[in-house]
Design a protein around this motif. Sequence first.
Motif, short mmCIF file in Angstrom:
data_model
loop_
_atom_site.label_atom_id
_atom_site.label_comp_id
_atom_site.label_asym_id
_atom_site.label_seq_id
_atom_site.Cartn_x
_atom_site.Cartn_y
_atom_site.Cartn_z
N LEU A 187 0.91 -1.42 0.17
CA LEU A 187 -0.29 0.35 -0.24
C LEU A 187 1.28 1.50 0.48
O LEU A 187 0.13 2.13 -1.18
CB LEU A 187 -0.77 -0.01 0.90
N SER A 188 1.60 1.24 1.20
CA SER A 188 3.05 2.69 0.67
C SER A 188 3.34 2.97 -0.11
O SER A 188 3.50 3.95 -0.75
CB SER A 188 3.25 1.77 1.88
N PHE A 189 4.10 1.92 -0.95
CA PHE A 189 5.03 1.70 -1.84
C PHE A 189 3.88 2.31 -3.42
O PHE A 189 4.72 2.93 -4.05
CB PHE A 189 5.57 0.18 -1.91
N PHE A 190 2.98 1.43 -3.19
CA PHE A 190 2.34 2.38 -4.63
C PHE A 190 1.65 3.75 -4.32
O PHE A 190 1.43 4.34 -5.63
CB PHE A 190 0.98 1.28 -4.75
N ILE A 191 1.01 4.03 -3.58
CA ILE A 191 0.91 5.60 -2.99
C ILE A 191 1.60 6.00 -2.62
O ILE A 191 2.05 7.37 -3.53
CB ILE A 191 0.34 5.35 -1.81
N CYS A 192 2.94 6.62 -2.62
CA CYS A 192 4.22 6.91 -2.63
C CYS A 192 5.49 7.03 -3.50
O CYS A 192 5.92 7.88 -3.59
CB CYS A 192 5.37 6.70 -1.59
N ARG A 193 5.32 6.23 -4.04
CA ARG A 193 5.93 6.26 -4.85
C ARG A 193 5.66 5.92 -6.64
O ARG A 193 5.74 5.44 -7.47
CB ARG A 193 7.09 4.92 -4.95
N ILE A 194 4.51 5.30 -6.98
CA ILE A 194 3.60 5.62 -8.18
C ILE A 194 2.73 5.88 -7.88
O ILE A 194 2.68 7.21 -9.06
CB ILE A 194 3.37 3.73 -8.74
N ALA A 195 1.15 6.47 -7.87
CA ALA A 195 0.71 7.31 -7.32
C ALA A 195 0.78 8.84 -7.20
O ALA A 195 0.18 9.35 -7.58
CB ALA A 195 -0.65 6.97 -6.27
N LEU A 196 1.97 8.48 -6.97
CA LEU A 196 2.45 10.15 -6.53
C LEU A 196 2.80 10.79 -7.37
O LEU A 196 2.96 11.87 -7.48
CB LEU A 196 3.60 10.15 -5.58
N PHE A 197 3.72 10.36 -8.45
CA PHE A 197 3.31 11.11 -9.82
C PHE A 197 2.26 11.67 -10.39
O PHE A 197 2.16 12.67 -10.94
CB PHE A 197 4.63 10.13 -10.58
N PRO A 198 1.60 10.51 -10.80
CA PRO A 198 -0.31 11.08 -11.10
C PRO A 198 -0.52 12.10 -10.49
O PRO A 198 -0.88 13.57 -11.48
CB PRO A 198 -0.80 10.22 -11.34
N TYR A 199 -0.26 12.12 -8.96
CA TYR A 199 -0.99 13.92 -8.38
C TYR A 199 -0.37 14.81 -8.20
O TYR A 199 -0.82 15.59 -8.66
CB TYR A 199 -0.37 12.99 -6.14
N MET A 200 0.93 15.17 -8.49
CA MET A 200 1.38 16.21 -8.79
C MET A 200 1.28 16.42 -9.93
O MET A 200 1.38 17.66 -10.50
CB MET A 200 3.22 15.54 -8.39
N TYR A 201 0.81 15.59 -11.07
CA TYR A 201 0.99 16.62 -12.42
C TYR A 201 -0.52 16.35 -12.01
O TYR A 201 -0.87 17.83 -12.85
CB TYR A 201 0.86 14.82 -13.20
N TRP A 202 -1.61 16.33 -11.48
CA TRP A 202 -2.47 16.78 -11.12
C TRP A 202 -2.65 17.84 -10.42
O TRP A 202 -3.61 18.86 -10.49
CB TRP A 202 -3.50 15.72 -10.37
N ALA A 203 -1.79 17.78 -9.43
CA ALA A 203 -1.66 19.05 -8.68
C ALA A 203 -0.91 20.60 -9.19
O ALA A 203 -1.27 21.17 -9.73
CB ALA A 203 -1.12 19.28 -7.55
N TYR A 204 0.03 20.04 -10.16
CA TYR A 204 0.72 21.82 -11.22
C TYR A 204 -0.39 21.96 -12.51
O TYR A 204 -1.15 23.02 -12.72
CB TYR A 204 1.54 20.51 -11.40
N GLY A 205 -1.61 20.72 -12.65
CA GLY A 205 -2.43 21.00 -13.30
C GLY A 205 -3.98 22.21 -12.97
O GLY A 205 -4.54 22.64 -13.58
N SER A 206 -3.70 21.72 -11.86
CA SER A 206 -5.20 22.08 -10.85
C SER A 206 -4.33 23.90 -10.17
O SER A 206 -5.44 24.90 -10.02
CB SER A 206 -5.60 21.96 -9.48
N HIS A 207 -3.26 23.94 -10.36
CA HIS A 207 -2.81 25.03 -9.97
C HIS A 207 -2.88 25.96 -10.93
O HIS A 207 -3.44 27.51 -10.71
CB HIS A 207 -0.92 25.10 -9.28
N TYR A 208 -2.95 25.50 -11.95
CA TYR A 208 -2.67 26.70 -13.53
C TYR A 208 -3.99 26.25 -14.13
O TYR A 208 -4.26 26.95 -15.34
CB TYR A 208 -1.36 26.57 -14.31
N GLY A 209 -4.54 25.40 -13.79
CA GLY A 209 -6.21 25.43 -14.61
C GLY A 209 -6.05 24.52 -15.37
O GLY A 209 -6.87 25.08 -16.62
N ILE A 210 -5.06 23.55 -15.97
CA ILE A 210 -5.10 23.19 -16.89
C ILE A 210 -5.50 21.45 -16.36
O ILE A 210 -5.53 20.74 -15.71
CB ILE A 210 -3.08 22.75 -17.21
#
Length: 236
Positions: free
Chosen positions: A148-171
């Motif tokens: 669980l921790s490996f998937f969340i912190c090492r794999i799902a983290l990257f889509p989340y960072m892309y989502w956070a970047y897009g949310s910040h700039y409205g993309i």
Amino acid sequence: MRIFVNCLKSLHTICSPVLSVFCSRHWLATYFVIWYGVPYMSYDIFAMYLSHYYRFRVKGHKDYKSHSLRTVNSFVRKEFLLVLHHIALLTILLPVTLFFRKDQGDYFIGCLFLTELSTPFVSLGKILIQLGMQDCWLHKVNGGMVLLSFFICRIALFPYMYWAYGSHYGIPLYSVPFHLPLSTNLGNLCILSPQVYWFVLLCRKGYRLYKRQRDSQNQASPLSSPEPVSDSSKAD
């Protein structure tokens, strides 16, 4: 009027924590790398080599009577991906963090620090195996936490960072890679690829352990054999 506008700006900052941290700086993002990241990665490579060396020395391999280029070369070939991971962090990721990001991106540096949250669970699993406690409930629970921790912190983290970047700039999420430099996407891919590979290995190992325990339980409690037919029943 100006006071009212300032109050609205403050309220917007409180209600949008991602927006505020995107524009914030924190000393820990740099000092953590200098005083922990570099020493840890350097020592970890050395510790992995010593573990490899003494493990094969105990097994009686003739090439492991003393340290040599042959033992180092054998270690690098056997643990190539891990060695490459550590060297890439020391020579590429850490210099970028310290010198080439123009004092920006502390939010994403902090996100990347989260990848190490899975390490204590991985280490605990190895400790329990060495103590012969691989059949206890703690090892099973820890195995689930590893995945669980490996998937969340090492794999799902990257889509989340892309989502956070897009949310910040409205993309939209699907458009974020096209708004980032090619080097950024390639860097994320290079970091993500070994994480996916190691996660697959963890899943396979977990499945093998589960299958082994299930087989051992089936052998410990076999199906009861049918009672032999008595002579009187035969006569009937």
